[in-house]
Write an enzyme that holds these catalytic residues in place. Structure first.
Site, PDB file in Angstrom:
ATOM      1  N   ARG A  52       3.114  -0.855   5.302  1.00 24.59           N
ATOM      2  CA  ARG A  52       2.206  -0.534   4.182  1.00 24.59           C
ATOM      3  C   ARG A  52       1.352  -1.766   3.844  1.00 24.59           C
ATOM      4  NH1 ARG A  52       4.500   3.096   5.408  1.00 24.59           N
ATOM      5  NH2 ARG A  52       2.448   3.387   6.275  1.00 24.59           N
ATOM      6  N   GLN A  82      -0.022   4.106 -10.450  1.00 26.02           N
ATOM      7  CA  GLN A  82       1.245   4.281  -9.724  1.00 26.02           C
ATOM      8  C   GLN A  82       1.142   3.611  -8.360  1.00 26.02           C
ATOM      9  OE1 GLN A  82       2.603   8.694 -10.249  1.00 26.02           O
ATOM     10  NE2 GLN A  82       0.435   8.596 -10.688  1.00 26.02           N
ATOM     11  N   ASN A  83      -0.058   3.158  -8.020  1.00 24.67           N
ATOM     12  CA  ASN A  83      -0.270   2.616  -6.671  1.00 24.67           C
ATOM     13  C   ASN A  83       0.274   1.209  -6.558  1.00 24.67           C
ATOM     14  OD1 ASN A  83      -1.507   4.998  -6.237  1.00 24.67           O
ATOM     15  ND2 ASN A  83      -3.591   4.205  -6.314  1.00 24.67           N
ATOM     16  N   VAL A  84       0.769   0.910  -5.366  1.00 25.45           N
ATOM     17  CA  VAL A  84       1.321  -0.424  -5.128  1.00 25.45           C
ATOM     18  C   VAL A  84       0.304  -1.291  -4.384  1.00 25.45           C
ATOM     19  CG1 VAL A  84       3.727   0.309  -5.261  1.00 25.45           C
ATOM     20  CG2 VAL A  84       2.554   0.429  -3.063  1.00 25.45           C
ATOM     21  N   ASP A  85      -0.894  -0.772  -4.169  1.00 24.38           N
ATOM     22  CA  ASP A  85      -1.939  -1.581  -3.536  1.00 24.38           C
ATOM     23  C   ASP A  85      -2.638  -2.448  -4.597  1.00 24.38           C
ATOM     24  OD1 ASP A  85      -4.311  -0.217  -4.676  1.00 24.38           O
ATOM     25  OD2 ASP A  85      -3.767   1.478  -3.394  1.00 24.38           O
ATOM     26  N   HIS A 100       4.721   1.121 -10.458  1.00 20.16           N
ATOM     27  CA  HIS A 100       5.690   1.225  -9.356  1.00 20.16           C
ATOM     28  C   HIS A 100       5.756  -0.023  -8.489  1.00 20.16           C
ATOM     29  CE1 HIS A 100       5.494   5.916  -9.665  1.00 20.16           C
ATOM     30  NE2 HIS A 100       6.275   5.373 -10.572  1.00 20.16           N
ATOM     31  N   THR A 167      -3.542  12.007  -8.486  1.00 17.10           N
ATOM     32  CA  THR A 167      -2.075  12.017  -8.537  1.00 17.10           C
ATOM     33  C   THR A 167      -1.571  13.451  -8.648  1.00 17.10           C
ATOM     34  OG1 THR A 167      -0.102  11.389  -9.800  1.00 17.10           O
ATOM     35  CG2 THR A 167      -2.172  11.436 -11.033  1.00 17.10           C
ATOM     36  N   SER A 168      -0.458  13.734  -7.944  1.00 14.17           N
ATOM     37  CA  SER A 168       0.103  15.085  -7.993  1.00 14.17           C
ATOM     38  C   SER A 168       0.852  15.327  -9.306  1.00 14.17           C
ATOM     39  CB  SER A 168       1.050  15.289  -6.809  1.00 14.17           C
ATOM     40  OG  SER A 168       2.073  14.307  -6.830  1.00 14.17           O
TER      41      SER A 168
HETATM   42  P1  OAD Z   1       0.870  12.171  -4.164  1.00 12.49           P
HETATM   43  O1  OAD Z   1       0.795  11.991  -2.691  1.00 12.49           O
HETATM   44  O2  OAD Z   1       2.037  12.877  -4.728  1.00 12.49           O
HETATM   45  O3  OAD Z   1      -0.445  12.917  -4.683  1.00 12.49           O
HETATM   46  C1  OAD Z   1      -1.708  12.531  -4.238  1.00 12.49           C
HETATM   47  C2  OAD Z   1      -2.756  13.259  -5.036  1.00 12.49           C
HETATM   48  O4  OAD Z   1      -4.023  12.764  -4.608  1.00 12.49           O
HETATM   49  C3  OAD Z   1      -2.790  14.779  -4.814  1.00 12.49           C
HETATM   50  O5  OAD Z   1      -2.933  15.437  -6.071  1.00 12.49           O
HETATM   51  C4  OAD Z   1      -4.026  14.988  -3.946  1.00 12.49           C
HETATM   52  O6  OAD Z   1      -4.672  16.248  -4.185  1.00 12.49           O
HETATM   53  C5  OAD Z   1      -4.903  13.836  -4.413  1.00 12.49           C
HETATM   54  N1  OAD Z   1      -5.911  13.378  -3.436  1.00 12.49           N
HETATM   55  C6  OAD Z   1      -5.888  13.411  -2.090  1.00 12.49           C
HETATM   56  N2  OAD Z   1      -6.997  12.866  -1.559  1.00 12.49           N
HETATM   57  C7  OAD Z   1      -7.767  12.472  -2.611  1.00 12.49           C
HETATM   58  C8  OAD Z   1      -9.038  11.832  -2.741  1.00 12.49           C
HETATM   59  N3  OAD Z   1      -9.758  11.484  -1.675  1.00 12.49           N
HETATM   60  N4  OAD Z   1      -9.513  11.599  -3.983  1.00 12.49           N
HETATM   61  C9  OAD Z   1      -8.789  11.944  -5.089  1.00 12.49           C
HETATM   62  N5  OAD Z   1      -7.586  12.537  -5.025  1.00 12.49           N
HETATM   63  C10 OAD Z   1      -7.074  12.797  -3.813  1.00 12.49           C
HETATM   64  O7  OAD Z   1       0.719  10.689  -4.790  1.00 12.49           O
HETATM   65  P2  OAD Z   1       1.117  10.179  -6.268  1.00 12.49           P
HETATM   66  O8  OAD Z   1       0.901  11.235  -7.280  1.00 12.49           O
HETATM   67  O9  OAD Z   1       0.421   8.873  -6.445  1.00 12.49           O
HETATM   68  O10 OAD Z   1       6.205   6.384  -5.891  1.00 12.49           O
HETATM   69  O11 OAD Z   1       2.652   9.926  -6.088  1.00 12.49           O
HETATM   70  C11 OAD Z   1       3.383   9.399  -7.147  1.00 12.49           C
HETATM   71  C12 OAD Z   1       4.485   8.497  -6.643  1.00 12.49           C
HETATM   72  O12 OAD Z   1       5.226   9.184  -5.631  1.00 12.49           O
HETATM   73  C13 OAD Z   1       3.996   7.257  -5.913  1.00 12.49           C
HETATM   74  O13 OAD Z   1       3.679   6.199  -6.801  1.00 12.49           O
HETATM   75  C14 OAD Z   1       5.164   6.901  -5.056  1.00 12.49           C
HETATM   76  C15 OAD Z   1       5.469   8.272  -4.527  1.00 12.49           C
HETATM   77  O14 OAD Z   1       6.719   8.527  -4.059  1.00 12.49           O
HETATM   78  C16 OAD Z   1       7.162   5.592  -5.373  1.00 12.49           C
HETATM   79  O15 OAD Z   1       7.207   5.267  -4.204  1.00 12.49           O
HETATM   80  C17 OAD Z   1       8.166   5.163  -6.384  1.00 12.49           C
END
Ligand code: OAD
Length: 225
Positions: A52, A82-85, A100, A167-168
């Site tokens: 990563r 929530q991003n680690v970048d 996170h 974010t989902s």
């Molecule tokens: P997810 O992978 O669960 O969700 C990604 C979201 O981004 C979805 O709602 C997609 O529809 C949306 N998406 C995809 N492409 C996109 C784009 N080009 N522009 C805008 N949105 C887009 O990721 P997170 O919600 O960030 O935690 O996940 C939350 C946490 O789950 C992360 O921080 C991580 C993960 O497991 C840990 O590792 C503790």
């Protein structure tokens, strides 16, 4: 207040977690992102986070990161991610709270407050903290507390506009932050996917990829300021 997830960085070339082709399709959370995985197989955990980190070093902020930084010209902008970048930082945003953890840092196994920069080639078994204990990625794993939540909840409760990007809203406690917004505060959700929440009757959904939708939204907000 801007609350971001993996979709924010998708157009910088960093995979999301739960989309088709996302990180959790190729890796089991239980193998790479829990304290138990770290005890059982630290090599596998380090391989995952070093990869990563390697990808992050090749990535650049996209138009959405850059637009949010521009918004600071006229507004008091707080980002909770929530991003680690480190793409918000590299785009020039000033107020960023990482829920996170951060890929660019590592920390002591013994004391979470003893934090170091990540070595350029990532972390290896045998890299030790000042107490002589193995260093681990500075990441909040599943099953661990999220120390920044209290500060994040306070910040969201003070917001007068909440923009949620990419974010989902599946992973708690982070996803619960949106419920801290004061009644009447406008919530805008920018995401290409469906909103699967009834609460979102309250939110305006801007459907599309962040690098396209966020610069337009930011221009609108700057024109209103
Ligand atoms: P997810 O992978 O669960 O969700 C990604 C979201 O981004 C979805 O709602 C997609 O529809 C949306 N998406 C995809 N492409 C996109 C784009 N080009 N522009 C805008 N949105 C887009 O990721 P997170 O919600 O960030 O935690 O996940 C939350 C946490 O789950 C992360 O921080 C991580 C993960 O497991 C840990 O590792 C503790």
């Amino acid at each position: 207040m801007v609350f971001t997830g993996a979709g924010m960085s998708a157009e910088s070339g960093l995979k999301t977690f739960r989309d088709s082709g996302g990180l959790w399709e190729d890796h089991r959370i239980d193998d790479v992102a829990t304290p138990e995985a770290w005890k059982r197989n630290p090599e596998m955990v380090l391989r995952f986070y070093n990869e990563r980190y390697r990808q992050l070093r090749q990535a650049e902020p996209n138009g959405a990161h850059l637009a949010l930084a521009k918004l600071e010209a006229a507004y008091n902008v707080q980002i909770i991610t929530q991003n680690v970048d480190d793409l918000h930082e590299r785009a020039g945003s000033c107020n960023i709270l990482h829920l996170h953890g951060e890929l660019t840092k590592c920390r002591s196994n013994l004391d979470e407050n003893v934090i170091y920069p990540m070595p350029p080639s990532g972390l290896q078994i045998g890299d030790l903290c000042k107490f002589g204990s193995q260093l681990r990625p500075h990441i909040v794993w599943f099953g661990e507390p999220v120390p920044a939540m209290i500060q994040a909840e306070k910040l969201v409760a003070e917001a007068d506009l909440l923009i949620v990007i990419g974010t989902s809203l599946i992973v708690y406690p982070a996803a619960g932050l949106v419920f801290q917004a004061k009644p009447g505060v406008e919530i805008i959700i920018a995401d290409p996917g469906e909103l699967n929440y009834t609460l979102w009757d309250r939110a305006k959904h801007i459907r599309g990829n962040a690098a396209t939708t966020i610069p337009i939204l930011v221009e609108e907000l700057l024109n209103k300021a």
